[in-house]
Design an enzyme around this catalytic site. Structure first.
Site, PDB file in Angstrom:
ATOM      1  N   LYS A 192     -26.959  -9.349   4.282  1.00 44.22           N
ATOM      2  CA  LYS A 192     -26.387 -10.731   4.163  1.00 44.22           C
ATOM      3  C   LYS A 192     -27.019 -11.345   2.994  1.00 44.22           C
ATOM      4  O   LYS A 192     -28.376 -11.748   2.990  1.00 44.22           O
ATOM      5  CB  LYS A 192     -26.712 -11.627   5.416  1.00 44.22           C
ATOM      6  N   GLU A 268     -40.956  -9.984   5.070  1.00 41.33           N
ATOM      7  CA  GLU A 268     -41.655 -10.108   3.826  1.00 41.33           C
ATOM      8  C   GLU A 268     -41.657 -11.520   3.400  1.00 41.33           C
ATOM      9  O   GLU A 268     -40.623 -11.983   3.115  1.00 41.33           O
ATOM     10  CB  GLU A 268     -41.128  -9.264   2.623  1.00 41.33           C
ATOM     11  N   CYS A 302     -42.727 -13.778  -4.798  1.00 42.77           N
ATOM     12  CA  CYS A 302     -43.385 -14.262  -3.659  1.00 42.77           C
ATOM     13  C   CYS A 302     -44.805 -13.593  -4.117  1.00 42.77           C
ATOM     14  O   CYS A 302     -45.749 -14.073  -3.694  1.00 42.77           O
ATOM     15  CB  CYS A 302     -43.027 -13.271  -2.492  1.00 42.77           C
ATOM     16  N   GLU A 404     -46.997 -22.955  -0.338  1.00 39.30           N
ATOM     17  CA  GLU A 404     -46.340 -22.278  -1.227  1.00 39.30           C
ATOM     18  C   GLU A 404     -45.283 -23.256  -2.064  1.00 39.30           C
ATOM     19  O   GLU A 404     -44.569 -24.031  -1.101  1.00 39.30           O
ATOM     20  CB  GLU A 404     -45.363 -21.200  -0.364  1.00 39.30           C
TER      21      GLU A 404
HETATM   22  N1  NAD Z   1     -42.887 -11.366   0.627  1.00 36.41           N
HETATM   23  C1  NAD Z   1     -41.853 -11.172  -0.281  1.00 36.41           C
HETATM   24  O1  NAD Z   1     -41.860 -10.011  -0.442  1.00 36.41           O
HETATM   25  C2  NAD Z   1     -40.999 -12.111  -0.766  1.00 36.41           C
HETATM   26  C3  NAD Z   1     -39.982 -11.785  -1.750  1.00 36.41           C
HETATM   27  C4  NAD Z   1     -38.942 -12.667  -2.168  1.00 36.41           C
HETATM   28  C5  NAD Z   1     -39.101 -13.948  -1.710  1.00 36.41           C
HETATM   29  N2  NAD Z   1     -40.184 -14.357  -0.697  1.00 36.41           N
HETATM   30  C6  NAD Z   1     -40.027 -15.531  -0.039  1.00 36.41           C
HETATM   31  O2  NAD Z   1     -38.548 -16.239   0.028  1.00 36.41           O
HETATM   32  C7  NAD Z   1     -38.703 -17.620  -0.072  1.00 36.41           C
HETATM   33  C8  NAD Z   1     -37.566 -18.089  -1.066  1.00 36.41           C
HETATM   34  O3  NAD Z   1     -36.313 -17.449  -0.615  1.00 36.41           O
HETATM   35  P1  NAD Z   1     -35.207 -18.460   0.119  1.00 36.41           P
HETATM   36  O4  NAD Z   1     -35.449 -19.584  -0.209  1.00 36.41           O
HETATM   37  O5  NAD Z   1     -33.874 -17.614   0.048  1.00 36.41           O
HETATM   38  O6  NAD Z   1     -35.723 -18.150   1.574  1.00 36.41           O
HETATM   39  P2  NAD Z   1     -35.043 -18.436   3.105  1.00 36.41           P
HETATM   40  O7  NAD Z   1     -35.762 -18.153   3.979  1.00 36.41           O
HETATM   41  O8  NAD Z   1     -34.490 -19.727   2.837  1.00 36.41           O
HETATM   42  O9  NAD Z   1     -33.607 -17.487   2.935  1.00 36.41           O
HETATM   43  C9  NAD Z   1     -33.644 -16.112   2.804  1.00 36.41           C
HETATM   44  C10 NAD Z   1     -32.533 -15.360   3.480  1.00 36.41           C
HETATM   45  O10 NAD Z   1     -32.459 -15.892   4.836  1.00 36.41           O
HETATM   46  C11 NAD Z   1     -31.369 -16.584   5.278  1.00 36.41           C
HETATM   47  N3  NAD Z   1     -31.580 -17.346   6.401  1.00 36.41           N
HETATM   48  C12 NAD Z   1     -32.062 -18.703   6.113  1.00 36.41           C
HETATM   49  N4  NAD Z   1     -32.304 -19.143   7.470  1.00 36.41           N
HETATM   50  C13 NAD Z   1     -31.813 -18.259   8.193  1.00 36.41           C
HETATM   51  C14 NAD Z   1     -31.876 -18.424   9.638  1.00 36.41           C
HETATM   52  N5  NAD Z   1     -32.344 -19.164  10.550  1.00 36.41           N
HETATM   53  N6  NAD Z   1     -31.330 -17.011  10.499  1.00 36.41           N
HETATM   54  C15 NAD Z   1     -31.141 -15.854   9.537  1.00 36.41           C
HETATM   55  N7  NAD Z   1     -31.105 -16.059   8.389  1.00 36.41           N
HETATM   56  C16 NAD Z   1     -31.636 -17.067   7.715  1.00 36.41           C
HETATM   57  C17 NAD Z   1     -30.745 -17.140   3.726  1.00 36.41           C
HETATM   58  O11 NAD Z   1     -29.273 -17.374   3.857  1.00 36.41           O
HETATM   59  C18 NAD Z   1     -31.236 -16.272   2.975  1.00 36.41           C
HETATM   60  O12 NAD Z   1     -30.074 -15.131   3.006  1.00 36.41           O
HETATM   61  C19 NAD Z   1     -39.955 -17.910  -0.380  1.00 36.41           C
HETATM   62  O13 NAD Z   1     -40.806 -18.540   0.477  1.00 36.41           O
HETATM   63  C20 NAD Z   1     -40.519 -16.663  -1.004  1.00 36.41           C
HETATM   64  O14 NAD Z   1     -42.011 -16.468  -0.962  1.00 36.41           O
HETATM   65  C21 NAD Z   1     -40.776 -13.353  -0.308  1.00 36.41           C
HETATM   66  N1  6OD Z   2     -40.551  -6.063  -2.574  1.00 42.10           N
HETATM   67  C1  6OD Z   2     -40.988  -6.090  -4.042  1.00 42.10           C
HETATM   68  C2  6OD Z   2     -41.069  -7.237  -4.658  1.00 42.10           C
HETATM   69  C3  6OD Z   2     -41.099  -8.408  -4.325  1.00 42.10           C
HETATM   70  C4  6OD Z   2     -41.199  -9.589  -4.751  1.00 42.10           C
HETATM   71  C5  6OD Z   2     -41.085 -10.924  -4.294  1.00 42.10           C
HETATM   72  O1  6OD Z   2     -40.537 -11.857  -4.830  1.00 42.10           O
HETATM   73  C6  6OD Z   2     -41.273  -4.669  -4.868  1.00 42.10           C
HETATM   74  O2  6OD Z   2     -41.472  -4.846  -5.942  1.00 42.10           O
HETATM   75  O3  6OD Z   2     -40.696  -3.850  -4.239  1.00 42.10           O
END
Ligand code: NAD
Ligand code: 6OD
Length: 500
Positions: A192, A268, A302, A404
């Site tokens: 998804k 993550e 992230c 964040e």
């Molecule tokens: N740690 C990592 O590797 C990593 C990597 C990339 C992004 N991020 C984090 O992601 C965030 C930004 O991405 P975003 O705005 O898409 O995050 P988000 O949590 O809003 O959404 C992420 C995904 O989850 C889905 N989603 C949202 N609410 C949901 C629920 N209640 N149940 C099931 N699915 C749900 C969304 O449709 C989307 O596909 C930032 O906080 C960033 O730090 C973390």
């Molecule tokens: N998971 C990884 C990166 C994540 C980036 C976050 O925004 C990767 O490099 O494998």
């Protein structure tokens, strides 16, 4: 520079009259309800996307479960490694389509999409093909105190149907980072993607289709999160495990619904990553590296740095040089390979980032660069652009230093000694990533392990070995993926003991 106006996805099976489709049970589904995809560059609608509903998710889960007991169940690790390599080859064949998809959805620069996002798709599949092909089984020759002897060995089996829910910042990289190991271990997946970035996921489905992945093994359901396809999927009784990348708050919501069925989760999540710049650092490298770690992908990674801690002796010089770099970030259209400033993914996210710029000023920060919204005098004024920003003057307790922001912004803070730097860096609810800039190798090895972060880069950033553990602690996540850590999450182990 040329304006980016993709004739995206035209003529490919993943779209029907310009609408991106779900891919379930080996076929692209007819389109029913849809939602618009808005370009973050111009604010105009560029695509329509199918919106998955309960029936779509139910169907995906049942075909994924059925596929677990079909020909897919009889594949060997070598068979699956060969399939993953075919997928990698097909991803490379679709390289330019994937670049177009990522740039259209996110407004990121074509140069970043070409060098970071898209190549990692094939790299992820190749890394896990190699890993699963060579994965040894764990075995022991046992003798017990009372003289019994046995052979113990553990065999891996797939967890089952895995929900893969991913965010919008590095769409293809993050989706393939989860799908590759899940398939390597013999699972079936339902992806998804974020509602903000449906395009590269749809090309990925076309890639799977062309690579003849057995039907039901890879499924794609588009849609929103809360109360929609995302939540329907992660709370579905037929899901065996959930791998999620996104905001920490979303992670907690997913964990609550997963608790009912005791589902395994790999999270993550968010970060508030610190850079520690010591006086003995190579300042050229530290300035260049921190410019990258703050402003790459508009700070929408992230792993990006939002807190920059600088030893007092070099604070003024570093502050002035980083501020210059922020001011020199190049604006341009995504199709211009020299473009560095990209839009936020949406007007909503830009409003969030801008609210932190205003909050910083209210909290008493000095705005050294940026702090507002640029004007172009062309279609980009309808987009979600925001100025790269450098702040200073606040303490660790300021909200700007605790929450964040996920934009092209950092806050600079001085420190005197190593202990203060480590303590300040660890004063966070998050624990994902950190960078340490020093020329003293002893200091590097003293400081890095003391940082409460899953990933610490020394004199570098975002340099990745796909076999190493990747993930965060505290509010930044649960579990690690990468190398054998992915095999451990995406498989169940059965230990067999045979008395000799
Ligand atoms: N740690 C990592 O590797 C990593 C990597 C990339 C992004 N991020 C984090 O992601 C965030 C930004 O991405 P975003 O705005 O898409 O995050 P988000 O949590 O809003 O959404 C992420 C995904 O989850 C889905 N989603 C949202 N609410 C949901 C629920 N209640 N149940 C099931 N699915 C749900 C969304 O449709 C989307 O596909 C930032 O906080 C960033 O730090 C973390
Ligand atoms: N998971 C990884 C990166 C994540 C980036 C976050 O925004 C990767 O490099 O494998």
């Amino acid at each position: 520079a040329a304006r980016w106006s993709p004739e995206l996805m035209a003529g490919q099976p993943g779209t029907e009259r310009g609408v991106l489709r779900h891919y379930v049970g080996g076929r692209f589904l007819p389109v029913d309800a849809t939602f618009p995809k808005i370009s973050p560059v111009t604010g105009r609608m560029i695509l329509e996307v199918a919106e998955g509903d309960e029936e779509t998710v139910d169907t995906a889960v049942s075909v994924a479960r059925r596929a677990l007991h079909g020909p897919w169940a009889r594949t060997s690790p070598d068979d699956r490694a060969a399939l993953l390599r075919r997928i990698a080859d097909e991803l490379e064949r679709r390289h330019e389509d994937l670049v177009a998809a990522e740039v259209a959805d996110t407004g990121k620069s074509v140069s970043q999409a070409r060098t970071l996002d898209v190549p990692r798709g094939a790299a992820n599949f190749r890394a896990f093909a190699d890993l699963i092909a060579g994965a040894p089984l764990e075995a022991f020759q046992t003798t017990t105190a009372d003289g019994r002897r046995a052979l113990n060995y553990a065999v891996r089996r797939p967890v089952g149907v895995v929900a893969v829910v991913v965010p919008w910042n590095l769409p293809l990289l993050l989706t393939t980072w989860k799908v590759a190991p899940a398939l390597a271990c013999g699972n079936t997946v339902i992806v998804k993607p974020s509602e903000e970035t449906p395009s590269s996921a749809t090309v990925l489905a076309e890639v799977m289709d062309r690579a003849s992945v057995p039907e039901g093994v890879f499924n794609l359901v588009h849609g929103h999160g809360p109360g929609a396809a995302g939540e329907l999927l992660t709370s579905h009784a037929g899901i065996d495990a959930i791998t999620f990348t996104g905001e920490s708050g979303t992670g907690s919501a997913i964990m609550r619904s997963a608790a009912a069925g005791l589902k395994a989760v790999s999270f993550e999540l968010g970060g508030k990553n610190a850079a520690l710049v010591f006086a003995d650092a190579d300042l050229d490298a530290a300035v260049a590296g921190t410019t990258r770690s703050v402003f790459t992908n508009g700070g929408q990674v992230c792993l990006c740095t939002e807190r920059v801690l600088v030893q007092r002796a070099v604070f003024a010089e570093f502050r002035d040089r980083l501020t210059d770099q922020a001011r020199q970030q190049r604006y341009g259209w995504p199709a211009d390979p020299h473009t560095q400033v990209i839009p936020m993914i949406s007007h909503g996210h830009r409003d969030k980032v801008l609210s932190y710029y205003h909050l910083a000023t209210q909290e008493g920060a000095t705005v050294l660069a940026g702090g507002g919204v640029p004007t172009f005098g062309d279609d980009r004024d309808g987009g979600a652009y925001i100025q790269p920003t450098v702040l200073a003057g606040l303490g660790s307790d300021a909200r700007v230093n605790r929450e964040e922001i996920f934009g092209p912004v950092c806050h600079l803070q001085p420190f005197d000694d190593e202990d203060e730097a480590v303590q300040t860096a660890n004063e966070s609810d998050y624990g994902l990533a950190a960078t340490v800039w020093t020329s003293d190798v002893h200091r590097a090895h003293r400081v890095a392990p003391r940082l409460e972060a899953g990933l610490v880069w020394v004199n570098s950033w975002f340099l990745r070995d796909l076999r190493s553990p990747f993930g965060g602690m505290k509010a930044s996540g649960i579990g690690r993926e990468g190398g054998r850590h992915s095999l451990d999450f995406y498989s169940e182990l059965t230990n067999v003991c045979v008395e000799l």
